[in-house]
Motif scaffolding. Structure first.
Motif, short mmCIF file in Angstrom:
data_model
loop_
_atom_site.label_atom_id
_atom_site.label_comp_id
_atom_site.label_asym_id
_atom_site.label_seq_id
_atom_site.Cartn_x
_atom_site.Cartn_y
_atom_site.Cartn_z
N ALA A 51 -0.52 4.89 -6.57
CA ALA A 51 -0.05 4.34 -5.30
C ALA A 51 0.13 2.82 -5.35
CB ALA A 51 -0.99 4.77 -4.17
N PRO A 52 -0.91 2.03 -5.67
CA PRO A 52 -0.68 0.58 -5.68
C PRO A 52 0.34 0.13 -6.72
CG PRO A 52 -3.02 1.08 -5.57
CD PRO A 52 -2.32 2.36 -5.87
N ALA A 89 2.97 8.00 -1.30
CA ALA A 89 2.15 6.79 -1.46
C ALA A 89 2.70 5.67 -0.59
CB ALA A 89 2.13 6.36 -2.92
N ASN A 91 1.76 2.63 -0.19
CA ASN A 91 1.81 1.29 -0.77
C ASN A 91 3.26 0.92 -1.11
OD1 ASN A 91 -0.63 2.88 -1.50
ND2 ASN A 91 -1.43 0.85 -1.97
N THR A 154 -3.07 0.83 -10.84
CA THR A 154 -3.07 -0.44 -10.12
C THR A 154 -2.74 -1.55 -11.11
OG1 THR A 154 -5.37 -1.01 -10.66
CG2 THR A 154 -5.03 0.44 -8.75
N ASP A 227 -3.42 8.13 -1.73
CA ASP A 227 -2.03 7.68 -1.70
C ASP A 227 -1.60 7.26 -0.31
OD1 ASP A 227 -2.31 9.68 -4.10
OD2 ASP A 227 -0.60 8.38 -4.53
N ARG A 228 -2.25 7.81 0.69
CA ARG A 228 -2.01 7.39 2.06
C ARG A 228 -3.19 7.82 2.92
NH1 ARG A 228 3.56 7.25 5.35
NH2 ARG A 228 4.40 7.65 3.24
N ASN A 237 -4.01 12.69 -1.29
CA ASN A 237 -4.30 12.32 -2.67
C ASN A 237 -3.80 13.43 -3.58
OD1 ASN A 237 -5.51 10.33 -4.48
ND2 ASN A 237 -7.01 11.92 -4.96
N ALA A 259 -10.02 3.18 -1.90
CA ALA A 259 -8.64 2.67 -1.83
C ALA A 259 -8.61 1.27 -1.27
CB ALA A 259 -7.80 3.59 -0.95
N THR A 263 -3.34 0.94 1.33
CA THR A 263 -3.06 2.38 1.31
C THR A 263 -3.24 3.01 2.69
OG1 THR A 263 -3.78 2.47 -1.01
CG2 THR A 263 -3.70 4.55 0.13
#
Ligand SMILES: CSC[C@H]1O[C@H](OP(=O)(O)O)[C@H](O)[C@@H]1O
Length: 339
Positions: A51-52, A89, A91, A154, A227-228, A237, A259, A263
């Protein structure tokens, strides 16, 4: 833009490079990424993932294009295309909204600095999460984790794996059970690779073995990424997280989601509002990577392949974020809206 270096992305001599995670761990191959189409393809093929990391990768590409003199209207269109590369995600959307805000307020010249700011912000957020989260980990703990949440997800030390590594660095004598994480094997390929790089004792398991370990009292806590995260604490996730949470709840094993605040989706009230990416059938019918490409099911076998699932807040012991560790009471008070 200045040179930037992270485990799986780098900006060097005015070029952007991505470590092809689809080929890890057997092959370490850096790919030049010069265009929106190339970045979108890499994100969709999970050559760059996490995600990041996908949010920062897309932002670095946009900053690069701006530094090359690409016009505002083209950059705006590029941001929208990158924003839609994967739907779950948040991000990716949050980072590109930051980039678009800077573009619309200050023009293309300001984009490289904003991309760099997002890069360095993630490093700081990862360190904050790791420091806070490590206090949760008891000496000699057996931790179970799912998918990959480290420096391959990340541009810093990671989220759940950042916490794990911090506890390891503190000499707590921890051990990690690594879910292989079918269908794309982020755990078996990437987390196992990271654990070895970090020198952290670990044991690889198939996803369907986690409940047995919990039943036998072999898991002291579960740490996963996200992811959110919705405002009520529900979170998306990697698929398989929900079943881990259900089993952890049944076996009274503490279950933490880890997270950065980037996120959290403040526009998403509950997990029901999180879009879940559906992926290609071939990923379930077999497996592919630098180890080869094999299909074990008939090529017309119907497949269900959601890339993520949603875990309800009721199954979560704590939310480990860079702003603090929050229990269900704090989440119910709406703390995620105030970060
Ligand atoms: C640090 S969050 C990483 C998060 O992203 C992964 O998904 P994917 O491998 O599809 O990018 C997984 O859900 C991780 O928890």
């Amino acid at each position: 833009m200045h040179d930037l270096h992270a485990t799986s992305i780098k900006y060097q001599n005015n070029k952007l490079y991505v470590l092809d995670q689809h080929q890890l761990p057997l092959v370490e191959n850096w790919l030049a990424c010069e265009s929106v189409d190339a970045m979108v393809a890499m994100i969709r093929k999970l050559q760059i993932r996490g995600a990041p990391l996908i949010g920062i990768g897309a932002s670095l590409l946009l900053g690069h294009l701006a530094a090359q003199g690409v016009a505002t209207v083209t950059l705006q269109s590029a941001a929208e295309i990158l924003r839609a590369a994967r739907p779950t995600a948040v991000n990716l959307m949050n980072n590109l909204d930051s980039m678009l805000g800077v573009l619309n307020a200050s023009g293309p010249a300001a984009l490289p600095a904003e991309a760099e700011r997002l890069f360095h912000e993630d490093v700081v957020l990862c360190n904050a999460i790791a420091t806070l989260g490590a206090d949760l980990i008891k000496p000699n703990a057996n931790i179970l984790t799912h998918c990959n949440t480290g420096s391959l997800a990340t541009v810093g030390v990671g989220t759940a794996i950042g916490v794990i590594n911090a506890a390891h660095q503190q000499g707590k004598g921890i051990h990690v059970y690594v879910d292989e994480t079918r269908p794309l094997l982020q755990g078996g390929r990437l987390t196992a690779w990271e654990m070895k790089q970090l020198g952290i004792p670990h044991t690889l398991i198939c996803d369907n073995m986690a409940a047995l370990l919990m039943r036998d009292g072999k898991v002291d806590c579960v740490l996963v990424g996200a992811d959110r995260i919705a405002v009520n604490g529900d979170f998306a996730n990697k698929v398989g997280t929900y079943s881990l949470a259900v089993n952890a709840h049944y076996h009274k094993v503490p279950f933490y989601v880890v997270a950065p605040n980037t996120t959290v989706d403040i526009d998403c009230m509950t997990g029901a509002g999180i879009p879940i990416e559906e992926r290609a059938a071939a990923e379930v019918r077999g497996v592919s990577g630098s180890f080869g490409d094999v299909c074990w099911s008939p090529n017309d076998t119907p497949v269900f392949n959601p890339a993520f699932d949603v875990t309800p807040a009721a199954l979560v012991t704590g939310w480990v974020l860079d702003k603090g560790i929050f229990n269900q009471a704090k989440i119910a008070e709406g703390v995620l809206k105030t970060l």
